[in-house]
Design a protein around this motif. Sequence first.
Motif, mmCIF file in Angstrom:
data_model
loop_
_atom_site.group_PDB
_atom_site.id
_atom_site.type_symbol
_atom_site.label_atom_id
_atom_site.label_comp_id
_atom_site.label_asym_id
_atom_site.label_seq_id
_atom_site.Cartn_x
_atom_site.Cartn_y
_atom_site.Cartn_z
ATOM 1 N N LEU A 13 -9.117 -9.917 9.798
ATOM 2 C CA LEU A 13 -8.345 -8.697 10.027
ATOM 3 C C LEU A 13 -9.146 -7.454 9.683
ATOM 4 O O LEU A 13 -9.059 -6.445 10.386
ATOM 5 C CB LEU A 13 -7.048 -8.729 9.217
ATOM 6 C CG LEU A 13 -5.988 -9.703 9.724
ATOM 7 C CD1 LEU A 13 -4.815 -9.748 8.762
ATOM 8 C CD2 LEU A 13 -5.524 -9.310 11.118
ATOM 9 N N LEU A 14 -9.921 -7.505 8.601
ATOM 10 C CA LEU A 14 -10.737 -6.350 8.252
ATOM 11 C C LEU A 14 -11.857 -6.126 9.264
ATOM 12 O O LEU A 14 -12.320 -5.002 9.447
ATOM 13 C CB LEU A 14 -11.312 -6.498 6.849
ATOM 14 C CG LEU A 14 -10.308 -6.303 5.715
ATOM 15 C CD1 LEU A 14 -10.989 -6.485 4.372
ATOM 16 C CD2 LEU A 14 -9.661 -4.943 5.794
ATOM 17 N N GLY A 15 -12.320 -7.199 9.928
ATOM 18 C CA GLY A 15 -13.340 -7.053 10.957
ATOM 19 C C GLY A 15 -12.795 -6.446 12.235
ATOM 20 O O GLY A 15 -13.502 -5.757 12.966
ATOM 21 N N VAL A 16 -11.518 -6.673 12.517
ATOM 22 C CA VAL A 16 -10.897 -6.169 13.741
ATOM 23 C C VAL A 16 -10.491 -4.701 13.583
ATOM 24 O O VAL A 16 -10.626 -3.904 14.511
ATOM 25 C CB VAL A 16 -9.661 -7.032 14.105
ATOM 26 C CG1 VAL A 16 -8.894 -6.436 15.260
ATOM 27 C CG2 VAL A 16 -10.088 -8.449 14.424
ATOM 28 N N ALA A 22 -8.903 0.603 7.675
ATOM 29 C CA ALA A 22 -8.782 -0.475 6.689
ATOM 30 C C ALA A 22 -8.893 0.077 5.268
ATOM 31 O O ALA A 22 -8.150 -0.340 4.373
ATOM 32 C CB ALA A 22 -9.860 -1.533 6.934
ATOM 33 N N GLY A 23 -9.782 1.011 5.066
ATOM 34 C CA GLY A 23 -9.920 1.633 3.747
ATOM 35 C C GLY A 23 -8.670 2.381 3.338
ATOM 36 O O GLY A 23 -8.237 2.310 2.181
ATOM 37 N N ASN A 24 -8.068 3.087 4.283
ATOM 38 C CA ASN A 24 -6.821 3.803 3.996
ATOM 39 C C ASN A 24 -5.686 2.836 3.688
ATOM 40 O O ASN A 24 -4.875 3.083 2.789
ATOM 41 C CB ASN A 24 -6.428 4.711 5.165
ATOM 42 C CG ASN A 24 -7.356 5.894 5.295
ATOM 43 O OD1 ASN A 24 -8.012 6.288 4.337
ATOM 44 N ND2 ASN A 24 -7.413 6.457 6.488
ATOM 45 N N MET A 25 -5.615 1.731 4.432
ATOM 46 C CA MET A 25 -4.570 0.733 4.179
ATOM 47 C C MET A 25 -4.732 0.123 2.791
ATOM 48 O O MET A 25 -3.743 -0.045 2.061
ATOM 49 C CB MET A 25 -4.608 -0.366 5.254
ATOM 50 C CG MET A 25 -4.114 0.101 6.597
ATOM 51 S SD MET A 25 -4.352 -1.057 7.962
ATOM 52 C CE MET A 25 -3.889 -2.611 7.285
ATOM 53 N N VAL A 28 -3.598 2.649 0.153
ATOM 54 C CA VAL A 28 -2.135 2.778 0.086
ATOM 55 C C VAL A 28 -1.525 1.583 -0.638
ATOM 56 O O VAL A 28 -0.661 1.745 -1.513
ATOM 57 C CB VAL A 28 -1.537 2.942 1.503
ATOM 58 C CG1 VAL A 28 -0.028 2.782 1.490
ATOM 59 C CG2 VAL A 28 -1.923 4.284 2.085
ATOM 60 N N VAL A 29 -1.965 0.380 -0.309
ATOM 61 C CA VAL A 29 -1.435 -0.822 -0.963
ATOM 62 C C VAL A 29 -1.766 -0.811 -2.451
ATOM 63 O O VAL A 29 -0.916 -1.131 -3.291
ATOM 64 C CB VAL A 29 -1.969 -2.106 -0.277
ATOM 65 C CG1 VAL A 29 -1.639 -3.345 -1.088
ATOM 66 C CG2 VAL A 29 -1.400 -2.222 1.122
ATOM 67 N N THR A 30 -2.977 -0.420 -2.795
ATOM 68 C CA THR A 30 -3.364 -0.346 -4.211
ATOM 69 C C THR A 30 -2.510 0.665 -4.958
ATOM 70 O O THR A 30 -2.071 0.414 -6.088
ATOM 71 C CB THR A 30 -4.852 0.032 -4.326
ATOM 72 O OG1 THR A 30 -5.632 -0.929 -3.622
ATOM 73 C CG2 THR A 30 -5.295 0.079 -5.770
#
Length: 82
Positions: A13-16, A22-25, A28-30
């Motif tokens: 998923l991080l590759g796609v 991905a960094g922003n996601m 936000v989760v952190t």
Amino acid sequence: MDSDLVMQCFQYLLGVIPGDIAGNMIAVVTTIVTICTLIVRFWKMPATTSKGYKLWKVIHTLASFKTPSVSKTENKDGQKIN
């Protein structure tokens, strides 16, 4: 679930997804997990019959990634807790 399978899915998923998204996601989760951890640290578990228990349970699950145990009947010394 096998942790290798989870890691493979996560890496796929991080590759796609583009790197900045991905960094922003992840940021936000952190942030959500950190805020939930702080809330659980200072908010005592309400009674299971109260209205705030469901909200507390969701926040506790997000903070620790496990469901809270309600049946605490003894402490470390073996004394019963009311």
